[in-house]
Design a protein around this motif. Structure first.
Motif, PDB file in Angstrom:
ATOM      1  N   ASP A   3      26.724 -35.324 -22.208  1.00  0.00           N
ATOM      2  CA  ASP A   3      25.873 -34.134 -22.305  1.00  0.00           C
ATOM      3  C   ASP A   3      24.560 -34.284 -21.547  1.00  0.00           C
ATOM      4  OD1 ASP A   3      27.691 -32.669 -23.846  1.00  0.00           O
ATOM      5  OD2 ASP A   3      26.984 -33.626 -25.688  1.00  0.00           O
ATOM      6  N   ARG A  61      31.684 -33.294 -18.674  1.00  0.00           N
ATOM      7  CA  ARG A  61      30.575 -33.287 -19.632  1.00  0.00           C
ATOM      8  C   ARG A  61      30.618 -34.540 -20.505  1.00  0.00           C
ATOM      9  NH1 ARG A  61      26.756 -30.331 -20.405  1.00  0.00           N
ATOM     10  NH2 ARG A  61      27.510 -28.334 -19.711  1.00  0.00           N
ATOM     11  N   ALA A 106      36.082 -29.433 -17.119  1.00  0.00           N
ATOM     12  CA  ALA A 106      34.655 -29.405 -17.471  1.00  0.00           C
ATOM     13  C   ALA A 106      34.356 -30.251 -18.703  1.00  0.00           C
ATOM     14  CB  ALA A 106      34.200 -27.968 -17.697  1.00  0.00           C
ATOM     15  N   GLN A 107      35.254 -30.258 -19.686  1.00  0.00           N
ATOM     16  CA  GLN A 107      35.023 -31.069 -20.884  1.00  0.00           C
ATOM     17  C   GLN A 107      34.984 -32.552 -20.542  1.00  0.00           C
ATOM     18  OE1 GLN A 107      38.240 -29.713 -23.386  1.00  0.00           O
ATOM     19  NE2 GLN A 107      36.858 -28.380 -24.548  1.00  0.00           N
ATOM     20  N   SER A 135      23.154 -30.304 -17.132  1.00  0.00           N
ATOM     21  CA  SER A 135      22.979 -28.921 -17.581  1.00  0.00           C
ATOM     22  C   SER A 135      24.230 -28.111 -17.265  1.00  0.00           C
ATOM     23  CB  SER A 135      21.768 -28.300 -16.883  1.00  0.00           C
ATOM     24  OG  SER A 135      22.075 -28.056 -15.512  1.00  0.00           O
ATOM     25  N   ASN A 136      24.319 -26.958 -17.881  1.00  0.00           N
ATOM     26  CA  ASN A 136      25.425 -26.044 -17.582  1.00  0.00           C
ATOM     27  C   ASN A 136      25.398 -25.622 -16.121  1.00  0.00           C
ATOM     28  OD1 ASN A 136      26.391 -26.114 -20.194  1.00  0.00           O
ATOM     29  ND2 ASN A 136      25.210 -24.333 -20.835  1.00  0.00           N
ATOM     30  N   LEU A 159      26.800 -28.455 -13.946  1.00  0.00           N
ATOM     31  CA  LEU A 159      28.246 -28.530 -14.130  1.00  0.00           C
ATOM     32  C   LEU A 159      28.934 -27.373 -13.397  1.00  0.00           C
ATOM     33  CD1 LEU A 159      30.570 -30.016 -15.600  1.00  0.00           C
ATOM     34  CD2 LEU A 159      30.217 -28.430 -17.493  1.00  0.00           C
TER      35      LEU A 159
END
Length: 141
Positions: A106, A101, A97-98, A109-110, A113
């Motif tokens: 960035d 992102r 996930a990092q 959105s969460n 993701l």
């Protein structure tokens, strides 16, 4: 929570990843109206950053034989592999996930993701292997 209109997603993510026109519209049509997940994935499949142009695949990735749920061309497979390598910043052969992102600076959105990981991380390890990514990308194609 309200899903943004489909045009908003298309414009926002399309502008971020440099995709316009029929390719983005066709991909957006694959998901329910208002879903940005496909547009997010377009950033990973077939729309590499200009900095990655001309880069070569690591030999162990280039030589990997992968199965797909539906047929893809050799050119598509190479593109999927290159896109995976471009996101795998730490070169551990897994997309976490990092890394996703960071790849999008960035700009996702969460929820987007999270949905990407739900759809692609089939073994629920929290990271996406090349095989999982290729399976997911092939189904979008």
């Amino acid at each position: 929570f309200t899903m943004p209109r489909a045009g908003f997603c298309r414009e926002r993510i399309g502008a971020r990843i440099g995709c316009r026109g029929a390719a983005l519209a066709a991909a957006m049509a694959l998901r329910p109206a208002g879903s940005c997940t496909v547009a997010l994935l377009l950033g990973l499949i077939g729309l590499r950053h200009a900095a990655a142009e001309g880069s070569t695949l690591p030999p162990h990735i280039a030589s990997m034989q992968l199965n797909t749920p539906k047929p893809v061309t050799e050119a598509q497979m190479i593109e999927f592999k290159q896109d995976f390598v471009d996101v795998d910043f730490n070169h551990d052969d897994a997309m976490d996930a990092q890394e996703v992102r960071a790849h999008f600076k960035d700009g996702i959105s969460n929820l987007e993701l999270f949905q990407f990981f739900i759809d692609s991380d089939k073994d629920h390890t929290g990271s996406i292997s090349l095989q999982e990514y290729v399976n997911y990308a092939a189904m979008l194609n």
